[in-house]
Design a protein around this motif. Structure first.
Motif, short mmCIF file in Angstrom:
data_model
loop_
_atom_site.label_atom_id
_atom_site.label_comp_id
_atom_site.label_asym_id
_atom_site.label_seq_id
_atom_site.Cartn_x
_atom_site.Cartn_y
_atom_site.Cartn_z
N TYR A 101 -1.40 5.43 -41.05
CA TYR A 101 -2.28 4.27 -41.19
C TYR A 101 -2.09 3.24 -40.08
O TYR A 101 -2.68 2.15 -40.13
CB TYR A 101 -2.03 3.58 -42.54
N GLY A 102 -1.28 3.56 -39.08
CA GLY A 102 -1.10 2.64 -37.96
C GLY A 102 -0.45 1.33 -38.34
O GLY A 102 -0.81 0.28 -37.82
N ARG A 103 0.57 1.39 -39.20
CA ARG A 103 1.20 0.16 -39.68
C ARG A 103 2.54 -0.14 -39.01
O ARG A 103 3.07 -1.24 -39.17
CB ARG A 103 1.41 0.25 -41.19
N ASP A 104 3.09 0.82 -38.30
CA ASP A 104 4.37 0.58 -37.62
C ASP A 104 4.12 -0.10 -36.28
O ASP A 104 3.36 0.42 -35.45
CB ASP A 104 5.11 1.89 -37.37
N PRO A 105 4.76 -1.24 -36.03
CA PRO A 105 4.60 -1.90 -34.73
C PRO A 105 5.33 -1.11 -33.65
O PRO A 105 6.41 -0.58 -33.87
CB PRO A 105 5.24 -3.27 -34.94
N VAL A 106 4.72 -1.02 -32.48
CA VAL A 106 5.36 -0.32 -31.37
C VAL A 106 6.54 -1.11 -30.85
O VAL A 106 7.58 -0.57 -30.51
CB VAL A 106 4.33 -0.07 -30.23
N ASP A 107 6.41 -2.44 -30.84
CA ASP A 107 7.47 -3.28 -30.27
C ASP A 107 8.40 -3.86 -31.32
O ASP A 107 9.37 -4.52 -31.01
CB ASP A 107 6.87 -4.42 -29.45
N GLY A 108 8.08 -3.60 -32.60
CA GLY A 108 8.95 -4.09 -33.65
C GLY A 108 8.77 -5.55 -33.99
O GLY A 108 9.50 -6.10 -34.81
N ASP A 109 7.78 -6.23 -33.40
CA ASP A 109 7.61 -7.66 -33.63
C ASP A 109 6.96 -7.97 -34.97
O ASP A 109 7.25 -8.97 -35.59
CB ASP A 109 6.76 -8.28 -32.51
N LYS A 110 6.08 -7.10 -35.43
CA LYS A 110 5.32 -7.41 -36.64
C LYS A 110 5.04 -6.13 -37.41
O LYS A 110 4.63 -5.13 -36.85
CB LYS A 110 4.00 -8.10 -36.28
N VAL A 111 5.29 -6.18 -38.71
CA VAL A 111 5.02 -5.05 -39.58
C VAL A 111 3.72 -5.29 -40.33
O VAL A 111 3.53 -6.34 -40.92
CB VAL A 111 6.17 -4.85 -40.60
N VAL A 112 2.81 -4.33 -40.28
CA VAL A 112 1.55 -4.45 -40.99
C VAL A 112 1.77 -4.03 -42.43
O VAL A 112 2.06 -2.88 -42.71
CB VAL A 112 0.45 -3.59 -40.34
N GLN A 113 1.63 -4.97 -43.38
CA GLN A 113 1.86 -4.68 -44.79
C GLN A 113 0.56 -4.63 -45.59
O GLN A 113 0.55 -4.22 -46.74
CB GLN A 113 2.76 -5.77 -45.41
N THR A 114 -0.54 -5.05 -45.00
CA THR A 114 -1.79 -5.15 -45.74
C THR A 114 -2.22 -3.80 -46.26
O THR A 114 -2.26 -2.81 -45.53
CB THR A 114 -2.90 -5.73 -44.85
N ASP A 115 -2.58 -3.77 -47.54
CA ASP A 115 -3.09 -2.56 -48.16
C ASP A 115 -4.58 -2.71 -48.40
O ASP A 115 -5.08 -3.80 -48.65
CB ASP A 115 -2.39 -2.29 -49.50
N THR A 116 -5.28 -1.57 -48.33
CA THR A 116 -6.71 -1.57 -48.56
C THR A 116 -6.99 -1.77 -50.04
O THR A 116 -6.42 -1.11 -50.89
CB THR A 116 -7.33 -0.24 -48.11
N THR A 117 -7.87 -2.70 -50.36
CA THR A 117 -8.28 -2.94 -51.73
C THR A 117 -9.69 -2.43 -51.92
O THR A 117 -10.57 -2.68 -51.09
CB THR A 117 -8.24 -4.45 -52.04
N PRO A 118 -9.99 -1.72 -53.01
CA PRO A 118 -11.33 -1.19 -53.22
C PRO A 118 -12.36 -2.31 -53.29
O PRO A 118 -12.06 -3.44 -53.65
CB PRO A 118 -11.21 -0.47 -54.58
N GLU A 119 -13.58 -1.97 -52.99
CA GLU A 119 -14.65 -2.94 -53.06
C GLU A 119 -14.86 -3.41 -54.49
O GLU A 119 -15.23 -4.55 -54.74
CB GLU A 119 -15.95 -2.35 -52.50
N GLU A 120 -14.67 -2.51 -55.46
CA GLU A 120 -14.80 -2.86 -56.87
C GLU A 120 -13.53 -2.44 -57.56
O GLU A 120 -13.28 -1.27 -57.83
CB GLU A 120 -15.99 -2.14 -57.51
N ASN A 121 -12.66 -3.41 -57.86
CA ASN A 121 -11.35 -3.10 -58.41
C ASN A 121 -11.43 -2.46 -59.80
O ASN A 121 -10.51 -1.77 -60.21
CB ASN A 121 -10.50 -4.36 -58.47
N HIS A 122 -12.51 -2.73 -60.55
CA HIS A 122 -12.59 -2.24 -61.91
C HIS A 122 -13.01 -0.79 -61.98
O HIS A 122 -12.97 -0.18 -63.04
CB HIS A 122 -13.59 -3.08 -62.72
#
Length: 435
Positions: free
Chosen positions: A410-431
């Motif tokens: 998902y391309g969440r690992d930073p190459v330089d280690g400065d920032k970790v991407v933690q955001t998860d995809t949320t469905p358009e309709e959670n219900h």
């Protein structure tokens, strides 16, 4: 990437033994839990009794050790990549074998022994070390080290250093360092105690594990979400098993993927339109417009042909993620398995159902077969819900103490280690229910 071979064979005899063990241990485990918790709290600094998958226990400590090793490797001048060329395999002689030996020693896959020939770049030839083995020869010990490296990276463990294996060998220590830092941060967001018995799904590994008593009890392959429908990281509990589940199709999937097939094909596939009261309504122009607006939903009946298969495992969460069966069994033979809309498809859902229900009645394979025959939708609640942890671990230490890496799908690992991407995809309709 080759086949990972991550799903061990569990025959009926082995599965039956596991279920019997769970049934016998569950009651005793509950009665001992309060006392065990007190003992763990009193002695954790000395004995570190946590499961290897607990972030602040043994695995976390081993990860920090790996971090220190890669920090030193990144700061040294001993690391150099394996040059391009033909694949290296057992029995060959090639100058690049010396570099291969050096890399595997630095990564910990090849022991460094006193009688080992010099292996750094520019080392002397075998003639300069007549008492030692030829350092340019790809011997059986080196093959074993390559196989170990391949297993740790989810590659086919054939002992051949082809392009895929070379790419992993040549990942710079600085990048591995950034990956380790990112994963240490992710583990710190997990509950400190994962539970005495829990289900762990690691997204980049495409694997589900059942862990009990600090040991892996069961494992199977899974399919996770595509990059645009990423499976989120979460901790919850397995509360219910549904047999012959219906599927309420998320609106975006219904509109973009299913409606273009036409109402006749949808009806033949067991789909119907339902209003907010759950009543079936016809495929009229008005109702199709209402579907696009969200006041009418597209639903598929349970049973044969249903997109969720015969089993659904309910794990309450706001992202509407669950575990389920699938009709697309061929996907489990692939090494990369990111094909769903976010939910987790199971290779052997019947076996998982038999295991999680083992402690509450006679839930045999025959009974489960009866429950999943036909199209009637039924469900059973777990008397003792099981913790479920869905993680995004691109680096971890396994039960054998081996450091593993997997691709950052998902391309969440930073190459330089400065920032970790933690955001998860949320469905358009959670219900709604994703697949």
């Amino acid at each position: 990437m080759g086949s990972t071979g991550t799903s061990p064979h569990f025959g009926r005899a082995a599965l039956a033994a596991l279920i019997l063990s769970i049934s016998a241990q569950t009651g005793a485990e509950e009665s001992r839990q309060e006392t065990a918790n007190d003992q763990q709290n009193a002695s954790k600094e000395l004995l570190n009794p946590y499961s290897p998958y607990t972030p602040y226990g043994r695995q976390y400590a081993l990860m920090r050790e790996a971090l220190a090793r890669y920090q030193a490797l990144a700061e040294s001048d001993t690391w150099e990549p394996l040059p391009d060329g033909q694949a290296l395999s057992s029995g060959m002689r090639d100058e690049r074998v010396k570099t291969l030996r050096s890399l595997l020693m630095q990564y910990g896959d090849l022991p460094v022994t006193g009688d080992m020939p010099a292996v750094t770049a520019g080392a002397g030839t075998a003639e300069e070390h007549p008492q030692e083995a030829d350092p340019t020869r790809f011997d059986s010990e080196l093959r074993q080290a390559v196989e170990r490296f391949q297993r740790r990276h989810g590659l086919r463990a054939d002992g051949i250093v082809d392009r895929h294996t070379r790419e992993h060998l040549n990942t710079p220590p600085q990048r591995r360092l950034a990956t380790l830092r990112a994963n240490l941060q992710r583990w710190q967001t997990l509950p400190k105690d994962l539970g005495p018995r829990y289900i762990h799904v690691n997204i980049p590994e495409y694997t589900l594990r059942l862990v009990q008593g600090e040991k892996e009890q069961y494992r199977m392959r899974v399919v996770v979400g595509k990059s645009k429908h990423a499976t989120p990281q979460l901790s919850t509990r397995l509360t219910r098993v549904v047999f012959n589940p219906t599927w309420t199709v998320p609106r975006n999937i219904a509109v973009r993927e299913l409606l273009p097939k036409g109402s006749a094909n949808l009806t033949a596939g067991g789909y119907r339109l339902v209003n907010n009261s759950g009543k079936s309504v016809p495929f009229s122009g008005r109702n199709l417009r209402a579907l696009r607006l969200g006041s009418v939903a597209l639903q598929q009946r349970g049973g044969e042909g249903n997109a969720l298969g015969r089993f659904k495992f309910v794990i309450p969460n706001r992202q509407a993620i669950f575990l389920h069966d699938t009709n697309h069994k061929k996907l489990f033979s692939r090494s990369t398995r990111a094909y769903s809309h976010g939910c987790i498809r199971l290779e052997k859902p019947g076996e998982l159902a038999e295991i999680v229900l083992a402690s509450q009645g006679n839930w045999t394979a025959d009974k489960l077969a009866q429950m999943t025959t036909g199209s009637r939708t039924r469900s059973v609640a777990l008397e003792q819900p099981i913790p479920v942890h869905i993680t995004y671990w691109t680096a971890w230490v396994d039960e054998q103490g081996q450091l593993n890496f997997r691709p950052d799908i998902y391309g969440r690992d930073p190459v330089d280690g400065d920032k970790v991407v933690q955001t998860d995809t949320t469905p358009e309709e959670n219900h709604e229910q994703r697949d």
